[in-house]
Design a protein around this motif. Structure first.
Motif, PDB file in Angstrom:
ATOM      1  N   GLY A 178       1.568  13.379 -33.460  1.00 11.56           N
ATOM      2  CA  GLY A 178       2.274  14.774 -33.946  1.00 11.56           C
ATOM      3  C   GLY A 178       2.379  14.451 -35.137  1.00 11.56           C
ATOM      4  O   GLY A 178       2.932  15.466 -35.743  1.00 11.56           O
ATOM      5  N   ALA A 179       1.902  13.492 -35.895  1.00 14.12           N
ATOM      6  CA  ALA A 179       1.963  13.421 -37.176  1.00 14.12           C
ATOM      7  C   ALA A 179       1.136  14.066 -38.394  1.00 14.12           C
ATOM      8  O   ALA A 179      -0.083  14.717 -37.640  1.00 14.12           O
ATOM      9  CB  ALA A 179       1.984  11.872 -37.679  1.00 14.12           C
ATOM     10  N   ALA A 180       1.401  14.480 -39.341  1.00  9.46           N
ATOM     11  CA  ALA A 180       0.617  14.891 -40.411  1.00  9.46           C
ATOM     12  C   ALA A 180      -0.065  14.005 -41.180  1.00  9.46           C
ATOM     13  O   ALA A 180       0.496  12.956 -41.440  1.00  9.46           O
ATOM     14  CB  ALA A 180       1.626  15.999 -41.406  1.00  9.46           C
ATOM     15  N   GLU A 181      -1.004  14.421 -41.839  1.00  7.65           N
ATOM     16  CA  GLU A 181      -1.718  13.487 -42.733  1.00  7.65           C
ATOM     17  C   GLU A 181      -0.956  13.354 -44.177  1.00  7.65           C
ATOM     18  O   GLU A 181      -1.220  12.132 -44.763  1.00  7.65           O
ATOM     19  CB  GLU A 181      -3.050  13.794 -42.831  1.00  7.65           C
ATOM     20  CG  GLU A 181      -4.063  13.812 -41.582  1.00  7.65           C
ATOM     21  CD  GLU A 181      -5.398  14.038 -41.718  1.00  7.65           C
ATOM     22  OE1 GLU A 181      -5.854  14.441 -43.093  1.00  7.65           O
ATOM     23  OE2 GLU A 181      -6.369  14.012 -40.732  1.00  7.65           O
ATOM     24  N   ARG A 182      -0.359  14.355 -44.740  1.00  4.61           N
ATOM     25  CA  ARG A 182       0.264  14.120 -45.916  1.00  4.61           C
ATOM     26  C   ARG A 182       1.535  15.366 -45.901  1.00  4.61           C
ATOM     27  O   ARG A 182       1.762  16.231 -44.923  1.00  4.61           O
ATOM     28  CB  ARG A 182      -0.827  14.738 -47.005  1.00  4.61           C
ATOM     29  CG  ARG A 182      -1.065  16.125 -46.668  1.00  4.61           C
ATOM     30  CD  ARG A 182      -2.202  16.642 -47.973  1.00  4.61           C
ATOM     31  NE  ARG A 182      -1.706  16.324 -49.166  1.00  4.61           N
ATOM     32  CZ  ARG A 182      -1.984  17.114 -50.304  1.00  4.61           C
ATOM     33  NH1 ARG A 182      -3.227  17.737 -50.330  1.00  4.61           N
ATOM     34  NH2 ARG A 182      -1.609  17.049 -51.433  1.00  4.61           N
ATOM     35  N   TRP A 183       2.229  15.041 -46.675  1.00  2.00           N
ATOM     36  CA  TRP A 183       3.355  15.743 -47.011  1.00  2.00           C
ATOM     37  C   TRP A 183       3.280  17.090 -47.801  1.00  2.00           C
ATOM     38  O   TRP A 183       2.686  17.225 -48.756  1.00  2.00           O
ATOM     39  CB  TRP A 183       4.631  15.019 -47.867  1.00  2.00           C
ATOM     40  CG  TRP A 183       6.071  15.840 -47.897  1.00  2.00           C
ATOM     41  CD1 TRP A 183       6.343  16.712 -48.904  1.00  2.00           C
ATOM     42  CD2 TRP A 183       6.985  15.410 -47.097  1.00  2.00           C
ATOM     43  NE1 TRP A 183       7.472  17.211 -48.591  1.00  2.00           N
ATOM     44  CE2 TRP A 183       8.128  16.459 -47.526  1.00  2.00           C
ATOM     45  CE3 TRP A 183       7.381  14.938 -46.139  1.00  2.00           C
ATOM     46  CZ2 TRP A 183       9.329  16.572 -46.915  1.00  2.00           C
ATOM     47  CZ3 TRP A 183       8.703  14.811 -45.251  1.00  2.00           C
ATOM     48  CH2 TRP A 183       9.406  15.971 -45.875  1.00  2.00           C
TER      49      TRP A 183
END
Length: 244
Positions: A178-183
């Motif tokens: 569920g993570a994004a690659e960048r902020w």
């Protein structure tokens, strides 16, 4: 010397003007890491530096709630306004200075605190009976800082080293998926996202699976060594005592 563990007579015997004030946040760090991650990591870096420092230093209790409204969509996140945060830090530094600990490094573990800390430390140093500088631990780890993310490799690695029982290892895969690659959501070098829920499904940025305990040990060594270097500079620096 840790103020939360010392008696007042122990504190009175301290022969130093240097203090560390850890500040963090109580906010989501994905499904695998605790809400108190930022306070725990800031405290750990401050403690490690105090042990490595060749001299006496006072370590204040960590401030656990910071500027974190960007994580408000995730249950358990707490936040205060930048004005409240700045006032709390300023008054805490003032109380340290009242007892003679008037060279204060604010050891930070939360990115959302950075703008407010820069402002309040400048205000303290210009106008109050103290000098204060901010230090954010993940800015002191060299090239590894590019992997910071949120609840990602660096924070998970440091937690695995300092508080391994708090990492929910059975949720690492869920956190990764569920993570994004960048902020953020960037267009023309501008972040269009106001809150983290706009770009990450579960609050995580980066792959927490890449954060081993061994890496966490290295991160703690790097961050605390950089802090010790700063402590030596602050302790030996001559300040203009004229407040403008």
């Amino acid at each position: 010397m840790h103020l939360s563990e010392a008696t007042w007579t122990d504190a009175a015997d301290a022969e130093t003007d240097l203090a560390l004030l850890p500040v963090g946040s109580t906010e989501q760090h994905g499904p695998h890491a605790p809400l108190g991650t930022d306070a725990s990591t800031a405290k750990a870096v401050a403690e490690a530096a105090s042990e490595a420092y060749d001299g006496e230093v006072v370590v204040a209790p960590a401030i656990p709630v910071g500027v974190a409204e960007e994580h408000r969509h995730f249950t358990g996140t707490l936040w205060v306004s930048p004005d409240t945060f700045r006032a709390y830090v300023r008054e805490t530094v003032a109380s340290l200075a009242f007892h003679g600990w008037d060279r204060v490094i604010v050891v930070n573990g939360h990115g959302g605190n950075v703008p407010a800390l820069g402002e309040v430390c400048a205000t303290i140093s210009r106008h109050d009976a103290a000098n204060a500088v901010p230090y954010t631990w993940f800015e002191g780890v060299g090239d590894q800082r590019t992997d910071m993310g949120h609840g990602g490799p660096l924070e998970t690695a440091l937690l695995r080293w300092i508080e391994p029982d708090l990492v929910r290892e059975d949720r690492i895969e869920e956190a990764r998926e569920g993570a994004a690659e960048r902020w953020g959501e960037w267009v023309s070098r501008v972040n269009l996202a106001v809150d983290s829920a706009e770009f990450t499904e579960n609050g995580v940025v980066g792959d927490p699976g890449e954060g081993s305990a061994k890496r966490g040990e290295e991160l703690l060594a790097l961050a605390s060594a950089a802090l010790v270097e700063l402590m030596e500079a602050i302790e030996g620096r001559e300040y203009d005592t004229r407040k403008r």
